[in-house]
Scaffold this active site. Structure first.
Site, PDB file in Angstrom:
ATOM      1  CG  ASP A   1      31.029  94.819  73.434  1.00 47.48           C
ATOM      2  OD1 ASP A   1      30.919  95.992  73.044  1.00 47.48           O
ATOM      3  OD2 ASP A   1      30.121  94.234  74.058  1.00 47.48           O
TER       4      ASP A   1
ATOM      5  CD  GLU B   1      32.711  98.545  75.107  1.00 47.74           C
ATOM      6  OE1 GLU B   1      33.327  99.285  74.369  1.00 47.74           O
ATOM      7  OE2 GLU B   1      31.583  98.822  75.543  1.00 47.74           O
TER       8      GLU B   1
HETATM    9  N1  DCP Z   1      23.274  99.139  78.401  1.00 48.74           N
HETATM   10  C1  DCP Z   1      22.291  99.967  78.960  1.00 48.74           C
HETATM   11  N2  DCP Z   1      21.800 101.023  78.246  1.00 48.74           N
HETATM   12  C2  DCP Z   1      22.273 101.285  77.009  1.00 48.74           C
HETATM   13  C3  DCP Z   1      23.276 100.486  76.440  1.00 48.74           C
HETATM   14  C4  DCP Z   1      23.753  99.416  77.166  1.00 48.74           C
HETATM   15  O1  DCP Z   1      21.863  99.739  80.085  1.00 48.74           O
HETATM   16  N3  DCP Z   1      21.783 102.325  76.323  1.00 48.74           N
HETATM   17  C5  DCP Z   1      23.760  97.985  79.177  1.00 48.74           C
HETATM   18  C6  DCP Z   1      23.039  96.732  78.788  1.00 48.74           C
HETATM   19  C7  DCP Z   1      23.999  95.973  77.940  1.00 48.74           C
HETATM   20  C8  DCP Z   1      25.342  96.408  78.469  1.00 48.74           C
HETATM   21  O2  DCP Z   1      25.140  97.754  78.945  1.00 48.74           O
HETATM   22  O3  DCP Z   1      23.792  94.563  78.035  1.00 48.74           O
HETATM   23  C9  DCP Z   1      26.433  96.377  77.431  1.00 48.74           C
HETATM   24  O4  DCP Z   1      26.190  97.290  76.398  1.00 48.74           O
HETATM   25  P1  DCP Z   1      26.515  96.987  74.882  1.00 48.74           P
HETATM   26  O5  DCP Z   1      26.381  98.256  74.143  1.00 48.74           O
HETATM   27  O6  DCP Z   1      27.794  96.224  74.769  1.00 48.74           O
HETATM   28  O7  DCP Z   1      25.303  96.056  74.428  1.00 48.74           O
HETATM   29  P2  DCP Z   1      25.097  94.507  74.571  1.00 48.74           P
HETATM   30  O8  DCP Z   1      26.255  93.831  75.217  1.00 48.74           O
HETATM   31  O9  DCP Z   1      23.784  94.298  75.257  1.00 48.74           O
HETATM   32  O10 DCP Z   1      24.945  94.047  73.074  1.00 48.74           O
HETATM   33  P3  DCP Z   1      26.061  93.794  71.964  1.00 48.74           P
HETATM   34  O11 DCP Z   1      25.964  92.331  71.646  1.00 48.74           O
HETATM   35  O12 DCP Z   1      25.666  94.639  70.809  1.00 48.74           O
HETATM   36  O13 DCP Z   1      27.378  94.182  72.572  1.00 48.74           O
HETATM   37 MG    MG Z   2      28.209  94.160  74.597  1.00 55.58          MG
END
Ligand code: DCP
Ligand code: MG
Length: 371
Positions: A14, A111
């Site tokens: 991820d 992911e």
């Molecule tokens: N995303 C989105 N809306 C959400 C959740 C996520 O548009 N409610 C998008 C933006 C993120 C991407 O999907 O960058 C990946 O989601 P993740 O849940 O893996 O979150 P991140 O990668 O941003 O953070 P983490 O470091 O917690 O994985």
């Molecule tokens: Mg992520």
């Protein structure tokens, strides 16, 4: 439990603060700063897609209203998303995965699950492979990813979160039981907020608590998913890593009991077929840019005709009217038609969450399904 079989080697990868990290990589002025991708500056509307770790210190989170985000963090910088770039990076990550295995199941752009039980390079150690993947992502893409390594999907996914960001965690077979017993109920796969609240009201807070319930009690209280919870609290998750889950086309066809000879009859049949296609598209929450009509004649000659659109289409009217036009321009007056089919393809280049959701639905793992 699984001891008779050879253990699988599963990795869950991820990316860290995915959209935000890509923006910080490509725009040096954002590095070390609290940024939010999505939402509107001045908090006029919209929600945050994701926030950089600098912004998370202030409590800014995904899906938070930009207004609230701005209140929490006065210096927050709002950045417009560039989905085409994220998609491209996602493909690059996937290429790195393919060096080690082709059994890759993407869950979203950032992911994926990998089955490395038999890796392509005969490395053998899933931990080493996870390290190599993290290093390649860092060296080649200037981004960081977190990895979880275990013997099944459920544990691997939870593991990838343990040392996030930029971390790796391994939960081996001997540690699974004690790990799960300590795990809060909301962390269990398929347990959403509603189910978690219900569990807590029953005094069930951790895996150890859940383990006290028999399989029958589990299903009695939580419906069909109870069966699955019963298994995962015991560390059993046999779900395979499923590659190629992208949908290629969605369609329907019908063979008629007698050959159709008039356009009117054929239009009527097309209407029924279009309706099935439309329903399938909706169920998969997907639209396609290409409508294809398939015609089989009484002599088994087959013809297909397609029309493509600049934007994806998925509404009943467009599907039906396009098919009718394709039919009218294809057949001759004396045609005898045995089969008609309509399909949509050329989907926007994203992994279909839909097909996954429907699979999980079959397991009864969605909050809605046990309401
Ligand atoms: N995303 C989105 N809306 C959400 C959740 C996520 O548009 N409610 C998008 C933006 C993120 C991407 O999907 O960058 C990946 O989601 P993740 O849940 O893996 O979150 P991140 O990668 O941003 O953070 P983490 O470091 O917690 O994985
Ligand atoms: Mg992520």
């Amino acid at each position: 439990m699984e001891s008779a079989k050879r253990h699988r080697k599963i990795i869950h990868i991820d990316m860290d603060a995915f959209y935000a990290s890509v923006e910080q990589r490509d725009n040096p002025q954002y590095r070390g700063k609290p940024i939010a991708v999505g939402g509107s500056p001045e908090g006029r509307g919209g929600v945050v897609a994701t926030a950089s770790y600098e912004a998370r210190k202030f409590g800014v989170r995904s899906a938070m209203a930009s207004k609230k985000a701005k209140q929490l963090c006065k210096d927050l910088i709002f950045v417009r998303p560039r989905f085409d770039v994220y998609k491209q990076v996602s493909n690059q990550i996937r290429e790195i995965f393919h060096r080690y295995t082709d059994i890759i199941e993407p869950l979203s752009l950032d992911e994926a699950y990998l089955d490395v039980t038999d890796d392509k390079q005969n490395i053998g150690s899933a931990i080493d492979i996870a390290k190599l993947i993290r290093k390649a992502i860092r060296d080649e893409l200037q981004l960081t990813a977190s990895a979880g390594v275990s013997v099944n999907k459920f544990i691997a996914k939870i593991a990838s979160d343990i040392n996030k960001p930029d971390g790796l965690a391994f939960i081996g077979p001997s540690k699974i039981t004690s790990f799960i017993e300590k795990l809060p109920v909301e962390k269990f796969f398929g347990v959403g907020k509603v189910t978690a609240d219900k569990m807590k009201k029953m005094g069930l807070h951790t895996g150890a608590d859940l383990k006290k319930l028999s399989e029958a009690e589990m299903t009695r209280h939580f419906g069909k998913p109870g069966k699955f919870y019963y298994k995962i609290v015991r560390g059993i998750d046999d779900r395979e890593v499923q590659p190629n889950r992208e949908l290629k086309s969605v369609g329907a066809e019908d063979t008629f009991r007698y050959d159709l000879t008039t356009l009117d009859e054929m239009y009527k049949e097309l209407e029924a077929i279009a309706d099935v296609v439309y329903t399938r598209l909706k169920r998969n929450n997907i639209k396609g840019r290409t409508v294809t009509l398939k015609i089989k004649y009484h002599d088994f000659k087959l013809s297909t005709r397609s029309q493509s659109f600049a934007e994806p289409v998925g509404d009943f009217e467009t599907i039906l009217e396009t098919s009718k036009t394709l039919l009218a321009t294809s057949i001759t007056d004396d045609a005898k038609v045995r089969l008609l089919g309509i399909s949509l393809s050329n989907f926007p280049g994203q992994v279909s969450k839909a097909s996954r959701k429907s699979e999980d639905d079959q397991l009864g793992l969605f909050e809605d399904s046990n309401a």
